[in-house]
Scaffold this active site. Structure first.
Site, PDB file in Angstrom:
ATOM      1  CG  ASN A 150      24.917 -29.650   2.038  1.00  0.00           C
ATOM      2  OD1 ASN A 150      24.159 -29.339   1.299  1.00  0.00           O
ATOM      3  ND2 ASN A 150      25.843 -29.055   2.464  1.00  0.00           N
ATOM      4  CD1 TRP A 151      22.634 -35.467  -0.903  1.00  0.00           C
ATOM      5  CD2 TRP A 151      20.931 -35.250  -2.136  1.00  0.00           C
ATOM      6  NE1 TRP A 151      22.107 -36.705  -0.972  1.00  0.00           N
ATOM      7  CE2 TRP A 151      21.011 -36.525  -1.803  1.00  0.00           C
ATOM      8  CE3 TRP A 151      19.726 -35.147  -3.134  1.00  0.00           C
ATOM      9  CZ2 TRP A 151      20.128 -37.917  -1.981  1.00  0.00           C
ATOM     10  CZ3 TRP A 151      18.629 -36.103  -3.129  1.00  0.00           C
ATOM     11  CH2 TRP A 151      18.754 -37.290  -2.563  1.00  0.00           C
ATOM     12  CE  LYS A 152      28.554 -28.918   0.141  1.00  0.00           C
ATOM     13  NZ  LYS A 152      29.859 -28.613   0.123  1.00  0.00           N
TER      14      LYS A 152
ATOM     15  CG  HIS B 269      26.883 -24.960   3.907  1.00  0.00           C
ATOM     16  ND1 HIS B 269      27.629 -24.592   3.042  1.00  0.00           N
ATOM     17  CD2 HIS B 269      27.250 -26.132   4.392  1.00  0.00           C
ATOM     18  CE1 HIS B 269      28.600 -25.343   2.629  1.00  0.00           C
ATOM     19  NE2 HIS B 269      28.165 -26.562   3.771  1.00  0.00           N
TER      20      HIS B 269
ATOM     21  CD  GLU C 228      29.709 -28.054   6.878  1.00  0.00           C
ATOM     22  OE1 GLU C 228      29.878 -29.352   6.477  1.00  0.00           O
ATOM     23  OE2 GLU C 228      29.319 -27.291   6.315  1.00  0.00           O
TER      24      GLU C 228
ATOM     25  N   GLY D  23      35.062 -30.232   0.600  1.00  0.00           N
ATOM     26  CA  GLY D  23      35.134 -30.539  -0.539  1.00  0.00           C
ATOM     27  C   GLY D  23      36.574 -31.238  -1.211  1.00  0.00           C
TER      28      GLY D  23
ATOM     29  CB  SER E 105      37.397 -33.730   3.230  1.00  0.00           C
ATOM     30  OG  SER E 105      37.530 -32.807   2.377  1.00  0.00           O
TER      31      SER E 105
ATOM     32  N   GLY F   7      29.055 -33.905   2.611  1.00  0.00           N
ATOM     33  CA  GLY F   7      28.796 -33.175   1.068  1.00  0.00           C
ATOM     34  C   GLY F   7      29.044 -34.211   0.200  1.00  0.00           C
TER      35      GLY F   7
HETATM   36  P1  PGA Z   1      32.310 -32.207   1.909  1.00  0.00           P
HETATM   37  O1  PGA Z   1      31.192 -31.004   2.190  1.00  0.00           O
HETATM   38  O2  PGA Z   1      32.066 -33.312   2.496  1.00  0.00           O
HETATM   39  O3  PGA Z   1      32.278 -32.397   0.402  1.00  0.00           O
HETATM   40  O4  PGA Z   1      33.592 -31.574   2.303  1.00  0.00           O
HETATM   41  C1  PGA Z   1      30.711 -30.802   3.422  1.00  0.00           C
HETATM   42  C2  PGA Z   1      29.937 -29.627   3.426  1.00  0.00           C
HETATM   43  O5  PGA Z   1      30.118 -28.640   2.741  1.00  0.00           O
HETATM   44  O6  PGA Z   1      28.789 -29.600   4.046  1.00  0.00           O
END
Ligand code: PGA
Length: 254
Positions: A8-10, A95, A165, A171, A213, A234
């Protein structure tokens, strides 16, 4: 057993050229991986660039959100045929960062129904914002699942995945990820809720992923000890070497 690692590159990276480079690094790093389905979900504008890179690769493309209608007066929205034209086959729905912007359970449900009807594979994201000792997070997750899947038919379950999640674990560093004991407990709970909705035999094959994470160092245990079928990644998906290490770690799980 089929495993999944979804990037998930956001809202990253900043430029199409960077997206192309990152995708190329991921593609190269996972060429020998047979047991893991690797999916990259870039921002919509990069689909055109990345669809050209799919040839000769098993990496799949997905998107991070979608409308619930094909065409019409929906300013800013993007429909299933639009992303399918660029070979996107997966979609993340619900999400927590979208829910934070005001997307409620009812809208999530409409999007799930639409995406499934459009032939996409849906990754339904659920997760509590905080954990208190009273265990209210179980009811919260049950509610998110029940409302989002209200229109789901048994025959469509093969196109559904759940990404659990916990928002408080997103994050951060590997040390801040959920413990595998707590994750295992939640995976069992999610299976129980799905079984009550659709019948045990029908949900056994709905993959349940973890996100929050996930890094190379904790990837294997989040799958084995956490009892999951893979990971939604992410920040660690923005560095191709780190992401491909996660894929390798999940692929090595027996
Ligand atoms: P993260 O994000 O791996 O940076 O914790 C995961 C997500 O929000 O899909």
């Amino acid at each position: 057993m089929q495993r999944y690692v979804i990037a998930n590159w956001k809202m990253n990276p900043g430029k199409p050229s960077e997206a192309k480079k990152l995708f190329a690094g991921i593609k190269l790093g996972v060429t020998k991986e047979r047991r893991v389905e690797v999916v990259v979900c870039p921002p919509h504008p990069f689909l055109g660039e990345l669809t050209k890179e799919l040839r000769g690769s098993k990496v799949k493309l997905g998107v991070q959100d979608l409308s619930f209608k094909d065409t019409g007066a929906y300013t800013g929205e993007v429909s299933a045929p639009m992303v399918q034209a660029y070979k996107a086959t997966y979609v993340l729905i619900g999400h927590s960062e979208r829910r934070e912007l005001g997307e409620g359970n009812d809208l999530v449900a409409r999007k799930v129904e639409y995406a499934i009807a459009s032939g996409l594979r849906v990754v339904l994201c659920v997760g509590e914002r905080e954990r208190r000792d009273d265990g209210a997070y179980f009811a919260f997750i049950a509610e998110e699942l029940t409302t989002a899947l209200a229109g789901m038919k048994r025959k469509d379950l093969e196109r559904l995945m759940i990404a659990y999640e916990p928002v408080w674990a997103i994050g951060k560093t590997a040390q801040d990820a959920m413990t595998t004991e707590a994750l295992y407990e939640m995976v069992l709970f999610i299976r129980k809720v799905l079984s009550e909705l659709f019948g045990r035999a029908y949900v056994a094959r709905v993959p349940i992923l973890y996100g929050g994470s996930a890094k190379a160092e904790n990837a294997a245990e989040l799958v084995t000890e956490g009892g999951t079928d893979g990971l939604l990644v992410g920040s660690a998906s923005l560095v191709s070497k780190e992401f491909t290490k996660i894929v390798a770690a999940v692929g090595a799980v027996r």
